[in-house]
Design a protein around this motif. Structure first.
Motif, mmCIF file in Angstrom:
data_model
loop_
_atom_site.group_PDB
_atom_site.id
_atom_site.type_symbol
_atom_site.label_atom_id
_atom_site.label_comp_id
_atom_site.label_asym_id
_atom_site.label_seq_id
_atom_site.Cartn_x
_atom_site.Cartn_y
_atom_site.Cartn_z
ATOM 1 N N LEU A 108 -15.285 -4.397 4.310
ATOM 2 C CA LEU A 108 -14.006 -4.416 5.010
ATOM 3 C C LEU A 108 -13.468 -3.005 5.248
ATOM 4 C CD1 LEU A 108 -12.522 -7.366 2.994
ATOM 5 C CD2 LEU A 108 -12.844 -7.391 5.472
ATOM 6 N N ARG A 109 -12.640 -2.884 6.250
ATOM 7 C CA ARG A 109 -11.969 -1.621 6.562
ATOM 8 C C ARG A 109 -10.461 -1.827 6.462
ATOM 9 N NH1 ARG A 109 -11.006 1.515 12.247
ATOM 10 N NH2 ARG A 109 -10.401 3.510 11.319
ATOM 11 N N GLY A 110 -9.804 -0.985 5.647
ATOM 12 C CA GLY A 110 -8.343 -0.998 5.637
ATOM 13 C C GLY A 110 -7.710 -1.842 4.560
ATOM 14 N N VAL A 111 -8.341 -1.992 3.403
ATOM 15 C CA VAL A 111 -7.744 -2.732 2.284
ATOM 16 C C VAL A 111 -6.850 -1.789 1.478
ATOM 17 C CG1 VAL A 111 -8.207 -3.994 0.144
ATOM 18 C CG2 VAL A 111 -9.656 -4.368 2.163
ATOM 19 N N THR A 112 -5.671 -2.275 1.089
ATOM 20 C CA THR A 112 -4.733 -1.505 0.282
ATOM 21 C C THR A 112 -4.528 -2.190 -1.066
ATOM 22 O OG1 THR A 112 -3.540 -0.647 2.204
ATOM 23 C CG2 THR A 112 -2.365 -0.653 0.106
ATOM 24 N N ILE A 113 -4.704 -1.431 -2.150
ATOM 25 C CA ILE A 113 -4.480 -1.920 -3.513
ATOM 26 C C ILE A 113 -3.400 -1.020 -4.111
ATOM 27 C CG2 ILE A 113 -5.547 -2.294 -5.780
ATOM 28 C CD1 ILE A 113 -8.250 -2.544 -4.224
ATOM 29 N N GLU A 114 -2.213 -1.562 -4.293
ATOM 30 C CA GLU A 114 -1.067 -0.685 -4.573
ATOM 31 C C GLU A 114 -0.063 -1.352 -5.512
ATOM 32 O OE1 GLU A 114 2.245 0.652 -1.508
ATOM 33 O OE2 GLU A 114 0.437 1.875 -1.264
ATOM 34 N N ARG A 115 0.475 -0.546 -6.448
ATOM 35 C CA ARG A 115 1.568 -0.939 -7.349
ATOM 36 C C ARG A 115 1.231 -2.174 -8.194
ATOM 37 N NH1 ARG A 115 4.100 -0.466 -2.576
ATOM 38 N NH2 ARG A 115 4.791 -2.638 -2.642
ATOM 39 N N ASN A 116 -0.021 -2.315 -8.567
ATOM 40 C CA ASN A 116 -0.433 -3.376 -9.480
ATOM 41 C C ASN A 116 -0.463 -2.842 -10.909
ATOM 42 O OD1 ASN A 116 -1.399 -5.516 -7.396
ATOM 43 N ND2 ASN A 116 -2.436 -3.632 -6.773
ATOM 44 N N THR A 117 -0.393 -3.755 -11.884
ATOM 45 C CA THR A 117 -0.585 -3.414 -13.284
ATOM 46 C C THR A 117 -1.842 -4.120 -13.766
ATOM 47 O OG1 THR A 117 1.787 -3.149 -13.679
ATOM 48 C CG2 THR A 117 0.393 -3.509 -15.608
ATOM 49 N N ILE A 118 -2.813 -3.344 -14.241
ATOM 50 C CA ILE A 118 -4.099 -3.890 -14.679
ATOM 51 C C ILE A 118 -4.303 -3.485 -16.135
ATOM 52 C CG2 ILE A 118 -6.563 -4.088 -14.188
ATOM 53 C CD1 ILE A 118 -4.595 -2.387 -11.559
ATOM 54 N N THR A 119 -4.469 -4.470 -17.005
ATOM 55 C CA THR A 119 -4.521 -4.204 -18.444
ATOM 56 C C THR A 119 -5.725 -4.894 -19.080
ATOM 57 O OG1 THR A 119 -2.104 -4.111 -18.507
ATOM 58 C CG2 THR A 119 -3.229 -4.363 -20.610
ATOM 59 N N GLY A 120 -6.480 -4.134 -19.858
ATOM 60 C CA GLY A 120 -7.519 -4.710 -20.708
ATOM 61 C C GLY A 120 -8.718 -5.289 -19.995
ATOM 62 N N ARG A 121 -8.983 -4.863 -18.760
ATOM 63 C CA ARG A 121 -10.169 -5.350 -18.048
ATOM 64 C C ARG A 121 -11.368 -4.504 -18.442
ATOM 65 N NH1 ARG A 121 -9.469 -9.756 -14.563
ATOM 66 N NH2 ARG A 121 -11.727 -9.516 -14.540
ATOM 67 N N VAL A 122 -12.212 -5.040 -19.314
ATOM 68 C CA VAL A 122 -13.310 -4.241 -19.880
ATOM 69 C C VAL A 122 -14.323 -3.837 -18.820
ATOM 70 C CG1 VAL A 122 -13.016 -5.234 -22.177
ATOM 71 C CG2 VAL A 122 -14.641 -6.286 -20.583
ATOM 72 N N GLY A 123 -14.439 -4.616 -17.736
ATOM 73 C CA GLY A 123 -15.367 -4.293 -16.658
ATOM 74 C C GLY A 123 -14.804 -3.333 -15.632
ATOM 75 N N GLY A 124 -13.590 -2.845 -15.857
ATOM 76 C CA GLY A 124 -12.983 -1.889 -14.945
ATOM 77 C C GLY A 124 -12.012 -2.522 -13.973
ATOM 78 N N VAL A 125 -11.489 -1.679 -13.101
ATOM 79 C CA VAL A 125 -10.438 -2.091 -12.174
ATOM 80 C C VAL A 125 -11.019 -2.581 -10.848
ATOM 81 C CG1 VAL A 125 -8.475 -1.245 -10.821
ATOM 82 C CG2 VAL A 125 -8.773 -0.526 -13.209
ATOM 83 N N LEU A 126 -11.948 -1.802 -10.256
ATOM 84 C CA LEU A 126 -12.405 -2.071 -8.895
ATOM 85 C C LEU A 126 -13.861 -1.687 -8.731
ATOM 86 C CD1 LEU A 126 -11.919 -2.540 -5.783
ATOM 87 C CD2 LEU A 126 -11.198 -0.140 -5.686
ATOM 88 N N TYR A 127 -14.605 -2.546 -8.011
ATOM 89 C CA TYR A 127 -15.953 -2.217 -7.545
ATOM 90 C C TYR A 127 -15.934 -2.375 -6.027
ATOM 91 C CZ TYR A 127 -21.048 -1.693 -8.087
ATOM 92 O OH TYR A 127 -22.331 -1.219 -8.056
ATOM 93 N N ALA A 128 -16.177 -1.298 -5.305
ATOM 94 C CA ALA A 128 -16.123 -1.334 -3.845
ATOM 95 C C ALA A 128 -17.459 -0.931 -3.240
ATOM 96 C CB ALA A 128 -15.026 -0.412 -3.334
ATOM 97 N N GLY A 129 -17.899 -1.701 -2.236
ATOM 98 C CA GLY A 129 -19.111 -1.368 -1.501
ATOM 99 C C GLY A 129 -20.396 -1.585 -2.273
#
Length: 232
Positions: A108-129
């Motif tokens: 995808l082109r143009g995704v926005t991930i903003e002002r979120n709270t992410i806690t305790g995700r052992v696999g991380g926050v984001l995997y892109a592409g």
């Protein structure tokens, strides 16, 4: 919980004007994730648009919480800009044994991930592409706590161009060897900006796998507080 995809046999099908607001998702499984968007077919000429995911709470998920995929598509500068906004959500720890990231973006082109709270995700926050190239990705003003304990990576980028990661606050309560943004093996990237983030208990603001190809002259790594500024 929610699986969204257009009719795969209708080449004119498109999803737009969809809002998922102020829900609580607890211990949800699913084939791809709690919220799974699989945009088909790959012959789309218009990207999905006006999709808003905001104010939701995700706790105890068994896979990725928000999975955004344009099947078989490699995002390019000629694509119409998507308007998919993931804002103001709370992502809690996944289920025991869930090593998936909280979010995943593909094709995808143009995704926005903003002002979120992410806690305790052992696999991380984001995997892109991971499989399909992503462009014009924005990751801004998120609060990230104790994420990436299993992967040692908070944000993983593989096939990505024109990505900005800025003004996020990320921390490990107990410092650990980790990388805030990592350019994944066998991937290709350019124009990656990691700027003005506040990092605590994290080893490095960026890292690049030796098997990743990036155009270093187009990348920016500056203004990050609290972690080593590795070259990118």
């Amino acid at each position: 919980a929610i699986d969204v995809e257009p009719n795969p046999w209708d080449v004119s099908a498109i999803i737009r004007d969809l809002k998922i607001i102020n829900n609580t998702f607890t211990a949800v499984g699913g084939s791809n994730g709690t919220l799974s968007f699989a945009f088909n077919p790959a012959t789309f000429t218009t990207q999905p648009s006006q999709i808003q995911i905001t104010g939701n709470t995700f706790v105890g998920g068994k896979k990725t919480d928000v999975y955004l995929l344009w099947v078989g598509h490699t995002a390019t500068d000629t694509d119409v800009m998507t308007t998919i906004d993931v804002t103001g959500n709370m992502f809690g720890p996944g289920a025991v044994g869930n090593n998936f990231s909280a979010l995943a973006v593909e094709g995808l082109r143009g995704v926005t991930i903003e002002r979120n709270t992410i806690t305790g995700r052992v696999g991380g926050v984001l995997y892109a592409g991971m499989c399909y190239a992503v462009r014009d990705l924005s990751v801004r003003q998120n609060t990230i706590i104790d994420c990436g304990a299993w992967s040692s990576v908070l944000i993983n980028l593989k096939l990505v161009a024109k990505c900005i990661v800025e003004h996020n606050a990320a921390a490990f309560t107990t410092p650990r060897t980790s990388n805030f943004v990592h350019l994944e093996a066998t991937g290709v990237s350019n124009t990656i900006a990691v700027v003005n983030n506040t990092l605590r208990g994290i080893t490095s603001s960026t890292s690049v796998d030796p098997a990743h190809t990036t155009t270093a002259s187009t990348n920016t790594n500056r203004g990050n507080i609290g972690a080593c500024a590795a070259s990118m």
